[in-house]
Design an enzyme around this catalytic site. Structure first.
Site, PDB file in Angstrom:
ATOM      1  N   TYR A 133     -56.120   2.282-107.293  1.00 16.74           N
ATOM      2  CA  TYR A 133     -57.562   2.091-107.406  1.00 16.74           C
ATOM      3  C   TYR A 133     -57.851   0.943-108.259  1.00 16.74           C
ATOM      4  O   TYR A 133     -57.179   0.963-109.522  1.00 16.74           O
ATOM      5  CB  TYR A 133     -58.433   3.491-107.824  1.00 16.74           C
ATOM      6  CG  TYR A 133     -59.905   3.306-107.976  1.00 16.74           C
ATOM      7  CD1 TYR A 133     -60.425   3.362-109.184  1.00 16.74           C
ATOM      8  CD2 TYR A 133     -60.734   3.000-106.830  1.00 16.74           C
ATOM      9  CE1 TYR A 133     -62.079   3.189-109.398  1.00 16.74           C
ATOM     10  CE2 TYR A 133     -62.087   2.918-107.010  1.00 16.74           C
ATOM     11  CZ  TYR A 133     -62.717   3.032-108.373  1.00 16.74           C
ATOM     12  OH  TYR A 133     -64.106   2.949-108.399  1.00 16.74           O
ATOM     13  N   ASP A 165     -53.076  -4.941-112.860  1.00 13.49           N
ATOM     14  CA  ASP A 165     -54.476  -4.227-112.973  1.00 13.49           C
ATOM     15  C   ASP A 165     -54.275  -3.182-114.105  1.00 13.49           C
ATOM     16  O   ASP A 165     -53.543  -2.262-113.873  1.00 13.49           O
ATOM     17  CB  ASP A 165     -55.082  -3.319-111.825  1.00 13.49           C
ATOM     18  CG  ASP A 165     -56.406  -2.734-112.308  1.00 13.49           C
ATOM     19  OD1 ASP A 165     -57.049  -2.252-111.522  1.00 13.49           O
ATOM     20  OD2 ASP A 165     -56.726  -2.424-113.599  1.00 13.49           O
ATOM     21  N   LYS A 201     -61.642  -0.207-120.054  1.00 11.15           N
ATOM     22  CA  LYS A 201     -61.492   1.059-120.727  1.00 11.15           C
ATOM     23  C   LYS A 201     -61.224   0.565-122.299  1.00 11.15           C
ATOM     24  O   LYS A 201     -62.106   0.366-123.013  1.00 11.15           O
ATOM     25  CB  LYS A 201     -60.325   1.839-120.298  1.00 11.15           C
ATOM     26  CG  LYS A 201     -60.767   2.335-118.677  1.00 11.15           C
ATOM     27  CD  LYS A 201     -59.703   3.213-118.109  1.00 11.15           C
ATOM     28  CE  LYS A 201     -59.827   3.398-116.625  1.00 11.15           C
ATOM     29  NZ  LYS A 201     -60.876   4.455-116.108  1.00 11.15           N
TER      30      LYS A 201
END
Ligand code: KE4
Length: 431
Positions: free
Chosen positions: A144, A239, A267
């Site tokens: 994702y 990613d 994050k």
């Protein structure tokens, strides 16, 4: 454990917010029951609106690697806020954080801050397409990268397949430009690159998959992707929204010794405030406006409060031994789960990489999303609720990773393992 106030708040929330939440996984759809509304966090612990206390292994889905409300991060954010919360103009703070990101990740020679991992992924894909003049992108089933239209595609199974819309609202024409392959399957990637020669702009991968549960790359997988990308003129895009500053200070690219062409961060880089980034080789990033023609912009990009939180967080992560300590805590946790599951007669497969971990109610091996989907959902749900009611706050989905922080003390892990002893016995009774 009573959650009356959370139930009341959820009833109110549903009247004004879709599903009562601002991100779907928070609604507890896959585990059932009422999601606790959280009211406070401190160190490794969170408290819900009913005053129940939990040891937290979600950590806001990864950012809080120092734990909740770290005093130094709060001081940095307060100091920045006192000078103004946003300018929409260049500030020294964003330069300092950009310099630190480029120091931490040598493959990143230039970096652009944005406000979410989704925005960073979307921008990195746009840049890869512009830089290569190619339209297709290759991603992996179960990985994702945010809710980018081109990436919300249905999973194939077993081989590389053209994407189909994974949600209403994504036109088929968008989805079919996305090629999907199974994680850890180099042959499928090679097959895709041969099937669409000269058409694939980038290979986009979570170097340690954290959105199908935690699935590490098999030896040679990442190296193979780098070689195939190079061979076929595609860019390798890591990613590292989840793995960045989580599995090593320099992310998975440091841990596995890979130099991707572009990197996506999020994050931890914002220290728990809204910030993300994408960056990479100078000649690629120079194509981004205003230096180059590839447009990307953002009102709150480089927000000073997020920059301050990110800088303070990274500063503390540079201390010697931090990642050995994080991995030791994650390893103690999953090894404890393994022992408790064995004693309860429950099949379990676990993983721990740096400060992230995962577990599957599955005999193993779990190499990809197809394997992960075969895990026993009923047992996960029984385990999840037994742990929640025992004061352990885990991700409410079998397809998420867990996170330890520097605030998790041995006593927190011991309390968690004591709860797990009973929770696995409950899971054993679930079908
Ligand atoms: P955001 O747009 O949610 O900031 O980042 C998207 C993203 C990109 N890349 C990776 C590897 C990610 O894990 C994420 C977001 N992670 C999820 C949890 N696995 C965030 C939680 C949520 O969606 O509420």
């Amino acid at each position: 454990m009573k959650r009356t106030r959370s139930k009341q708040l959820m009833a109110r929330a549903r009247r004004v917010i879709p599903g009562g939440v601002n991100s779907p996984v928070r609604a507890y759809g896959s585990v059932g029951g009422t999601a606790p509304f959280l009211a406070k966090g401190k160190g490794a612990r969170v408290w819900d609106a009913d005053g129940n206390e939990y040891v937290d292994y979600v950590g806001s889905w990864g950012p809080l690697v120092l734990g909740h409300a770290h005093p130094a991060v709060l001081r940095a954010v307060r100091a920045a806020a006192a000078l103004g919360t946003s300018f929409g103009a260049p500030t020294e703070l964003e330069v300092r954080l950009a310099e630190e990101v480029c120091r931490a990740l040598p493959s990143v020679e230039r970096v652009r801050f944005v406000s979410s991992g989704t925005e960073a992924s979307m921008s990195a894909i746009r840049l890869a397409r512009a830089a290569t003049g190619r339209a297709r992108i290759l991603k992996f089933d179960g990985c994702y990268h945010g809710h980018v239209d081109a990436l919300l595609v249905g999973a194939g199974s077993g081989v590389a397949t053209l994407g189909i819309p994974g949600t209403p609202g994504v036109p088929a024409s968008f989805a079919e430009l996305t090629v999907q392959a199974p994680f850890n399957d180099l042959a499928a990637v090679e097959d895709a690159l041969r099937r669409w020669p000269g058409e694939i702009a980038c290979i986009l991968v979570e170097p340690v998959a954290g959105n199908m549960g935690c699935v590490p790359p098999e030896p040679g997988f990442l190296e193979g992707l780098a070689a195939l990308a190079q061979q076929h003129g595609a860019l390798l895009v890591f990613d590292e929204v989840m793995t960045g500053f989580r599995v090593a200070y320099g992310g998975a690219q440091e841990r596995y010794g890979i130099r991707p062409d572009l990197t996506i961060l999020g994050k931890i880089v914002g220290g728990g405030l809204p910030a993300a980034a994408y960056g990479g080789r100078r000649e690629l990033m120079e194509q981004i406006a205003p230096e180059g023609p590839v447009y990307q912009a953002g009102t709150l990009s480089g927000n000073p409060l997020a920059m301050a939180a990110g800088l303070e967080t990274l500063r503390r992560l540079r201390a010697p031994g931090v990642y050995a300590e994080l991995e030791a805590r994650a390893r103690t946790l999953v090894d404890g789960f393994t022992g408790a599951a064995e004693r309860a007669g429950v099949e379990l497969t676990t993983a721990a990489v740096g400060g992230m971990f995962g577990f599957f109610f599955h005999p193993g091996p779990v190499r990809n999303f197809d394997d992960a989907k075969k895990a026993n959902g009923e047992r996960f749900r029984a385990f999840f609720h037994a742990m929640l009611d025992a004061g352990v706050y885990l991700a409410p989905s079998a397809f998420e990773a867990g996170f330890v922080s520097l605030a998790h003390r041995p006593a927190d892990v011991a309390a968690t393992l004591a709860a797990a002893e009973k929770a696995f016995r409950k899971a054993a009774r679930a079908h």
